[in-house]
Design a protein around this motif. Sequence first.
Motif, short mmCIF file in Angstrom:
data_model
loop_
_atom_site.label_atom_id
_atom_site.label_comp_id
_atom_site.label_asym_id
_atom_site.label_seq_id
_atom_site.Cartn_x
_atom_site.Cartn_y
_atom_site.Cartn_z
N LYS A 105 0.85 -1.19 0.00
CA LYS A 105 0.00 0.00 0.00
C LYS A 105 0.89 1.25 0.00
N ILE A 106 0.55 2.22 -0.88
CA ILE A 106 1.30 3.48 -0.95
C ILE A 106 0.71 4.43 0.09
N ILE A 107 1.55 4.90 1.03
CA ILE A 107 1.10 5.77 2.12
C ILE A 107 1.32 7.24 1.76
N GLU A 108 2.51 7.56 1.25
CA GLU A 108 2.86 8.96 0.97
C GLU A 108 3.65 9.02 -0.33
N MET A 109 3.63 10.21 -0.96
CA MET A 109 4.46 10.48 -2.15
C MET A 109 5.08 11.87 -2.01
N HIS A 110 6.36 11.98 -2.34
CA HIS A 110 7.03 13.27 -2.37
C HIS A 110 7.73 13.38 -3.73
N ILE A 111 7.22 14.27 -4.59
CA ILE A 111 7.74 14.44 -5.94
C ILE A 111 8.71 15.62 -5.93
N GLN A 123 5.59 18.50 -14.90
CA GLN A 123 5.20 19.82 -14.41
C GLN A 123 5.07 19.87 -12.89
N LEU A 124 5.21 18.74 -12.20
CA LEU A 124 5.08 18.69 -10.75
C LEU A 124 6.44 18.90 -10.10
N GLU A 125 6.51 19.88 -9.19
CA GLU A 125 7.75 20.18 -8.49
C GLU A 125 7.48 20.36 -7.01
N ASN A 126 8.24 19.62 -6.21
CA ASN A 126 8.15 19.68 -4.74
C ASN A 126 6.69 19.53 -4.28
N ARG A 174 9.87 10.47 -20.42
CA ARG A 174 10.72 10.48 -19.22
C ARG A 174 10.26 11.50 -18.19
N TYR A 175 9.48 12.50 -18.61
CA TYR A 175 8.95 13.54 -17.71
C TYR A 175 10.06 14.27 -16.96
N GLU A 176 11.14 14.56 -17.63
CA GLU A 176 12.20 15.35 -16.98
C GLU A 176 11.73 16.79 -16.84
N ASN A 225 13.56 22.70 -13.24
CA ASN A 225 14.05 22.22 -11.96
C ASN A 225 15.15 21.21 -12.22
N SER A 226 16.25 21.34 -11.49
CA SER A 226 17.37 20.44 -11.70
C SER A 226 17.14 19.08 -11.02
N LYS A 227 16.27 19.04 -10.01
CA LYS A 227 16.00 17.78 -9.31
C LYS A 227 15.01 16.96 -10.11
#
Length: 1000
Positions: free
Chosen positions: A2-8, A13-16, A59-61, A65-67
Amino acid sequence: MKIIEMHIYGYGQLENVKITNLSDFQVFYGENEAGKSTIMAFIHSILFGFPTKQQSDLRYEPKHNSKYGGKIRIYHEEYGYAVIERIKGKAAGDVKVVMDTGTIGGEELLKELTANFDKILFQAIFSFNLQGLQNIHQLKDEDIGKFLFSAGTLGTEQLSKAETFLQKELDSRFKPSGKKPFLNEKLQALHEISGELKKAAAKNKEYESLVTKKEWLQQEMAAITDSLQEISKKVGELNEWKRIEPIVKEDRRVNKELNELGEIEFPARGIERIEKLNQLIHPYDAEVISISERIENMKQELTAIEPNISLLENEPAILTLLDQVPIMEQWNLEKQQCEAKLAELEDKLSIIREKLHLPLNEEEILAINTNIYMKNQVEIVSRKRQKLEEVKKELEARYQEEKNALEEIEKDVRFVERQVLAKQERLLLEEQVSVNNDKKSMEWELKSLQEQIEIFKQANERDRAVSESMNKQKRLQFFLFEFILLGLLLYGMFTKQWVLLFFGVLGCVGIAIFMLKSTKPIKEEKVKQTLNGLIEKETTLKQKLESAKYLDITKLENQLQLDNQRREELQMLKMSLKQQHPQYTKALTKLDEWEIESAQNKEKLLSISSELKIPEYIAVSFLQEAFELIEQCKSIYREKNQLHTRLGQINQHQTQIGEGLKSYENRFLQVKGLDLHNSAYLLRNKLKEEHEKQIKSQERIGKLDDLTADFKQKSQELVLLQAEHDKLLQIAKTETEQLFYELGEKAEKHAQLLERHDYLQSQLQYSILPEQVRESYLSIHDSDEVISGYNLEAQQLQAKLKELQEHQASISYEIQILEEGGVYSDILHHYKQKKFELDEAAKEWSVYCLSQQILAQTIDKYKSVHLPRMLSKAEEYMLFLTNGSYRKIHLQKAGSGFLVEREDHTIFEAKELSQGTMEQLYVSIRLALATTLYEKYQFPIIIDDSFVNFDAKRTSKVIELLKTLERNQLLFFTCHAHLLPLFQRENILSIEKGAVQVIY
């Protein structure tokens, strides 16, 4: 899992972006291009790696954002909680897995968590999207069943594509009745060339005889070559025997000597070991005697300096008493302060008693419950009583208002009811109006009845005439049959053939009965009954027309219309009355509820006052103040008790110290009757003296322990040496050392023989002759003579072989001339070339054919072993989604595909279903695949707007079905707002251009 949390960190287009507390059924809602597909791809990338540049997946780079990457926190049933982090690095990214147990790993640990699944298999089993349903729309009718079967085995259409591909490849290469496929063309060409080859061969009979002779020569030459090889082999073995013959004979001699000596049991290096043991035993014996004497001297010294053990054992208690002697003055001061505080508390207590004025003693007040819950209940009851008084006035005013409105409406209803016509009057009025309106219709009906009566009379006459004619013919036929049967009866009776007689009687009786039944006028009776009914109906209509009067219809219709208006008004008033009744009842109910609530509050107040032992007249107005005074009173009583307890403790401590010191003075001091301080001083000095004795004694005891341990060690070592000496004699089975030495000499000789035997065997192991062959060669006396015989035979065979080779060369030359001089060689070459091409094409065809067979066998095994359990669950889902319309899913007996059974037991192929039902079947199979065959892999099921083609009812059913899947977490992505009411609001996350928030 089960996935509890996600930190992107950065992905598309999703950052932090942080998403926490994901539920078991989590919905992601967002418009197009809000980032839903990005989150799905992020989950796949973290679990299975970023797509490489050679792959077609995005690849969704991130652009700004460099990260690149992020992390997810999961819960695994077997491994517990873990954090999976993947960032930019090598092709698929650098991954790090941190377990809550402290274990840290990389790709290997991640593969354990994901059960070695790859991205393609995970998406096929646990990931839904619109593409799967769209594939059904694009397929031909005959391919739909294969696609659904493939979805039920692999989760994708790959199985269906593989079957189609293999069949297409086979058809392109060969068809039994085809001409264009490649193999068919090759077979036809080879058949034509074969015919030409046969014609050319007929002209070359001499060529065939030469070929046959050449083959015979080759066989003879092969046989001679085999014989030469056999002779060469035997000559080689004899030469090898000449080399190893001395070694074999010496080995036989060594074995004979070893057998004569027999088995000897003697310890390894026995002589050397027993000599070393004898050198060690004598020094150890002398050392043990010396240590024993030193131990006795040390025990005598210990007896002279023995300390007072009783005093030392009581040292902790004595020191405790001595340390408390200086505190005696402090306790006297504290005792005075406690007595002053008690007097002050007694004054406060008398003031509170006067305020409470309760006849309760200290024990009863302390027993009263004043915990946090009771305090909270007192506050709630007090506030509630005040609020009830405020609400009462408002409810009474509302009740009076609703009551007046209800009475006014009831008055209007009674007034209108008196003006409405009675039921009998209205029925009479309606009948009078309807009679006049129906006069013309009754006249038309009467005319129609009269025409029907006339038609029935004419038809009855015709039927009667026809019936009489038919009856005459039937009677004539019956008489004829009766006469024949009567003749048969008489013939049987006279000839005494009783079977004929029986059939004659039976036939006469049957004909007679049939005649009676067939001549009954059944039809006439039915026609007569119908005609009588029409005549009665005609009479009734005539009476109605005669009784009709010409009335004032306009007046009657106006009266009826006025009554209708009054009835409508009455209906409206009754509706208003019906609507007002709930308002009145609601107001009355509110008052009743207030009474109940007030009574409950009073009951609660009396219960609390009883528990607090407060009189009712005080509790009604001053419950909270009384509670606070009781709390203060209890606090003072507790403080008083603590002070009394402390005074008792001080007195007890002072008494214990004085008595304790006096007791130890009497036991351990020679001087008696001293004061407290002198007694303490002498006891300290006495303890110091005994401690010095104890230190000296412990030093002596330590030395004694060392000597004892040394004595024990040396004694044990001596015993072990002696035991080793005896063990050597025991192994050799000798009683004396002399016998032991003699046996040692024999053992040494046995070892030398064994060593020589091993050396000889090592020389023989490189020989090409096995042991059995060596035994057979021992009987040969002259090896050279045998070798010469074999060489002579070889020379004769080589001469014969040379003669055959020359003969073969001449025949080959003749064949070559024949081949060069005609068409046969060209046709033969062309034939072999075409045959080679056909063989190669046939091999390629057989590979595809074998692949198809293996795939079919795999499908059959899957159908018989794994698929039934999956189909059972799919039937359950299909039954639920279609509300019981489709109950069973059957496998096709041949090939791949499904048959679906409807509730009326009608069987349909998948292509015969409607588009919506086909999609429901696809969803049932996909869900059953994930929850049965892959049930032990409890990965999250990811669904991306897979049901947009369903209507509202089907969508509701499939969502309801998804909610029943408790073993797997569901992540549902949608851009349709009308689906959100089907889910719990706390489980919906809104995605808006790089941000995620919960919908409340």
